[in-house]
Design a protein around this motif. Structure first.
Motif, mmCIF file in Angstrom:
data_model
loop_
_atom_site.group_PDB
_atom_site.id
_atom_site.type_symbol
_atom_site.label_atom_id
_atom_site.label_comp_id
_atom_site.label_asym_id
_atom_site.label_seq_id
_atom_site.Cartn_x
_atom_site.Cartn_y
_atom_site.Cartn_z
ATOM 1 N N GLU A 2 0.806 -1.112 -0.179
ATOM 2 C CA GLU A 2 0.249 0.232 -0.124
ATOM 3 C C GLU A 2 0.783 1.179 0.161
ATOM 4 O OE1 GLU A 2 -4.246 0.175 0.357
ATOM 5 O OE2 GLU A 2 -2.673 1.911 -0.940
ATOM 6 N N GLN A 3 1.723 1.163 0.663
ATOM 7 C CA GLN A 3 2.784 1.975 1.255
ATOM 8 C C GLN A 3 3.649 3.001 -0.402
ATOM 9 O OE1 GLN A 3 3.088 3.227 4.337
ATOM 10 N NE2 GLN A 3 4.382 5.444 3.625
ATOM 11 N N LEU A 5 2.709 1.565 -3.415
ATOM 12 C CA LEU A 5 1.563 2.481 -3.897
ATOM 13 C C LEU A 5 1.435 3.970 -4.317
ATOM 14 C CD1 LEU A 5 -1.588 -0.224 -4.139
ATOM 15 C CD2 LEU A 5 -0.205 0.468 -6.600
ATOM 16 N N ALA A 6 1.250 4.354 -2.363
ATOM 17 C CA ALA A 6 0.911 5.721 -2.287
ATOM 18 C C ALA A 6 2.529 5.970 -3.078
ATOM 19 C CB ALA A 6 0.684 5.881 -1.234
ATOM 20 N N ASN A 7 3.011 5.897 -2.806
ATOM 21 C CA ASN A 7 4.763 7.180 -3.642
ATOM 22 C C ASN A 7 4.936 7.326 -4.243
ATOM 23 O OD1 ASN A 7 5.125 7.327 -0.400
ATOM 24 N ND2 ASN A 7 6.766 5.607 0.004
ATOM 25 N N TRP A 9 5.498 7.965 -8.248
ATOM 26 C CA TRP A 9 4.430 9.083 -8.902
ATOM 27 C C TRP A 9 4.209 8.826 -10.326
ATOM 28 C CZ3 TRP A 9 5.788 10.288 -14.063
ATOM 29 C CH2 TRP A 9 5.822 11.945 -14.329
ATOM 30 N N ARG A 10 2.981 9.363 -10.256
ATOM 31 C CA ARG A 10 2.122 9.136 -11.185
ATOM 32 C C ARG A 10 1.953 10.444 -11.906
ATOM 33 N NH1 ARG A 10 -0.329 5.311 -8.965
ATOM 34 N NH2 ARG A 10 0.219 4.888 -6.608
ATOM 35 N N MET A 11 1.769 9.444 -12.922
ATOM 36 C CA MET A 11 1.856 10.722 -14.171
ATOM 37 C C MET A 11 0.390 11.590 -14.458
ATOM 38 S SD MET A 11 3.444 12.014 -17.777
ATOM 39 C CE MET A 11 4.275 13.596 -16.886
#
Lengths: 448, 242
Positions: A2-3, A5-7, A9-11
């Protein structure tokens, strides 16, 4: 999980569309034009062979070390060069500690090919005993911050580190003359590597199905690009390596145009690297010059006077003595150091009081030739002289009339004479009569 | 950094000053019958109020105190308006990245007039302007695309434009009233749309890409400039444009 996934970077879709649209009008998100590099800063660490390169937001550190190893069987008289890359997890959330990923291996390979195939680093000079002992050079590249275009930044870091690296000097010795003795850097100056030329990597990012190329992509541009091409060239215009791993297809005319642009950029970057390395080398050389202790520095303001005083025997004798004692000081080239050197002898002179001429058969001659030169001596000497004059009054009877004579001729003369008379006392123990004669002869030749 | 003397009314002198963890800001034994509301970064230790976070001490009259600091990470707070990026869609929720410690859930029905029949379809990477409804540190935060009364009120997906990330401190400065100097100066010369998320994401949209690039760079550079410096920077940028 989960961590992570949260960390990540997304475009966004918006960014992707915007970057592509802006490039159609030759505009990049950070305001650069398509063929502009970001700001390049090259710094060096305290040790030889460590460099730190910042290309915009990208931050890479290079470190060169050497070791004596056995050479490869098929190349018994060549050293070896190896590149190791470390993609630190602090550089990018997608980097993981442990085994290098695909991009890490590719980066190491591109830089290695650029240096090795083009024979930029001279390998044969790294041989110590053919077939037995050669220098193995190891370049470690640490990626500290991924702001895009790691290949170019890491290449510059590797080149800067190789140019400032110095390996210890080693000679053959031992009983049978086959043993390799590695000398300490304090004992013998370490030697730099012989680098024939600098292969500089220039990376292009491909957009719009092979029609648009931009230099030095940022992190976001790398996420959006269709493909990438790296060309390694040197400032002579030689192409050392070309790397294009997958991605969009590009027409050969576009590739030729990119190579032409890359050669211009490579020349520019080469000059920047050379400037930085030169500045570092000068600073390193200055650090090595041993300076006098600060108490002597007060006398530095009298260099001109001191040069004239050289003609005086006593002082020249002392100077010769000082020169023998401290060869390092005489090695330094600038005039101030010579001035300082002489002033140390003067300093020593000031400390000594005593009956100077009782043992010195040449004192009269000295004082007479001193009188000749005394007219040339300017003001600043007066300060020291007055101190000497006070000391003179306490001296032995023999020196007094002499001092009185010289005093009548000029106060400056008196003090210098007494000073010269005083100074021999300090060196009396060290100087044998034979030496004095020799120095006097040499000093007379100096005067003439 | 000041350790307050119990005789002073220390809180007032500390307001708008930099404080670091461990600073004692107030000694309750000296206070008369007052109610003080403590916000984030402050904590009561029996008789003392001490600081837990490094930042500026702020006061909202009459009695609300808190410590304000700037980070690159976002800690979800209820009623914050933020920008999120859709990561995945599930039958009940969209999974949205809000730059926090965990992903947030956006219920598929949390839209104005949202029913099971007209669930919006967001592809991965869609940028949304949303409001935080629930935020506990043990659960995933919950979001909504409506305001408290159920109206859309500008929430929802943002089309075109360009998004960039900044610190939470800059986002708060941009949202402050009176209007932040850089936005005011830019607004006088250029026309643009802007959406600011308290999680440090900013979205701008203008008619031409050049304007958008100038806007994003000007805003990013203005974080540590004073008001006058911001105006001067915008002046110079405008001159370059012409």
């Amino acid at each position: 999980m989960e961590q992570r996934l949260a960390n990540t970077w997304r475009m966004t879709v918006n960014e992707k569309k915007f970057i592509e649209t802006a490039l159609l009008s030759d505009l990049r998100v950070d305001g650069r034009r398509p063929f502009d590099y970001r700001k390049l800063t090259i710094k060096f660490g305290r040790e030889d062979g460590s460099s730190e390169v910042q290309l915009g937001e990208t931050h890479v550190m290079g470190y060169v070390t050497s070791q004596l190893v056995q050479p490869y069987r098929d190349r018994p008289n060549e050293g070896t060069l190896a590149i190791f890359t470390e993609f630190s997890p602090m550089a990018d959330p997608s980097f993981e500690a442990g085994r290098p990923g695909e991009s890490a291996v590719e980066l190491g390979r591109v830089i290695d090919r650029g240096l090795r195939e083009s024979r930029a680093v001279d390998m044969e000079s790294l041989c110590v005993v053919a077939g037995k002992s050669v220098w193995a050079i190891r370049v470690d590249l640490h990626i500290l911050d991924n702001g895009g275009n790691l290949i170019d930044a890491a290449n510059i870091a590797a080149l800067a580190a190789l140019l400032t690296f110095q390996r210890p000097e080693c000679t053959l010795g031992g009983e049978n003359g086959q043993e390799v003795i590695v000398h300490d850097p304090e004992v013998r100056e370490p030697l730099p590597l012989i680098v024939h030329h600098l292969p500089v990597a220039v990376t292009f990012a491909i957009f719009d199905e092979g029609n648009i190329m931009v230099i030095d992509p940022t992190y976001k541009e790398e996420a959006v690009m269709g493909g990438r091409m790296t060309a390694t060239l040197n400032s002579n215009g030689d192409v050392c390596a070309v790397q294009k791993a997958g991605g969009e297809g590009v027409m050969s005319s576009v590739i030729m145009q990119c190579l032409r642009i890359a050669s211009v950029k490579a020349a520019d970057i080469t000059s920047k690297i050379k400037d930085a390395v030169d500045a570092y080398n000068t600073e390193r050389a200055l650090r090595k010059v041993k300076r006098h202790p600060p108490s002597v520095a007060l006398e530095v303001s009298v260099p001109d006077v001191i040069m004239k005083e050289n003609q005086v025997d006593e002082l020249s004798r002392h100077r010769a003595q000082n020169l023998k004692d401290e060869p390092e000081r005489s090695c330094s080239n600038d005039g101030t150091s010579i001035g300082v050197e002489i002033s140390t002898s003067r300093g020593k002179n000031n400390a000594f009081i005593g009956g100077p001429s009782s043992w010195d058969p040449y004192s009269k001659g000295i004082s007479s030739c001193f009188i000749r030169s005394s007219q040339d001596l300017p003001g600043p000497l007066y300060l020291a002289k007055e101190q000497e004059e006070a000391k003179i009054s306490q001296n032995s009877i023999e020196s007094d009339p002499e001092a009185a004579n010289t005093l009548s001729s000029g106060p400056v003369g008196a003090s210098v004479a007494s000073q010269q008379a005083n100074s021999p006392k300090s060196l009396k123990d060290a100087v044998k009569p034979k030496n004095r004669k020799k120095n006097k002869a040499s000093s007379t030749s100096d005067m003439s | 950094m000041k350790v307050e003397q119990p005789s002073d009314p220390p809180l007032n002198s500390c307001v708008d000053q930099l404080v670091v963890p461990g600073d004692t800001v107030l000694d309750l034994s000296t206070m008369s019958n007052q109610t003080i509301k403590l916000g984030e970064g402050l904590r009561q230790d029996s008789d003392k109020i001490s600081v837990m976070k490094a930042g500026k001490l702020r006061l909202s009259k009459p009695n609300k105190y808190w410590v304000e600091s700037s980070h690159k990470r976002y800690v979800p707070c209820v009623e914050d308006t933020i920008l999120g990026i859709v990561v995945d869609s599930k039958p009940d929720n969209f999974l949205v990245d809000i730059k926090g410690p965990t992903l947030a859930f956006l219920p598929v029905l949390a839209f104005e007039g949202g029913t099971r029949r007209n669930i919006p379809k967001f592809e991965v990477g869609t940028l949304l302007y949303v409001r935080v409804v629930k935020a506990n540190n043990s659960m995933n935060p919950e979001l909504s695309c409506t305001d408290a009364s159920g109206k859309a009120a500008e929430f929802g997906p943002l089309k075109d434009g360009y998004m960039f990330e900044t610190s939470t401190g800059l986002a708060r400065m941009l949202l402050s009233s009176p209007t932040c100097p850089v936005l005011e100066a830019l607004g006088k010369k250029l026309s643009f749309e802007i959406a600011i998320g308290l999680n440090g994401r900013v979205w701008v949209n203008a008619s031409s890409p050049a304007t958008t690039v100038i806007l994003s760079n000007a805003i990013m550079k203005s974080e540590f400039l004073s008001g006058t410096q911001q105006r001067i920077m915008v002046e110079k940028l405008m001159q370059k444009l012409q």
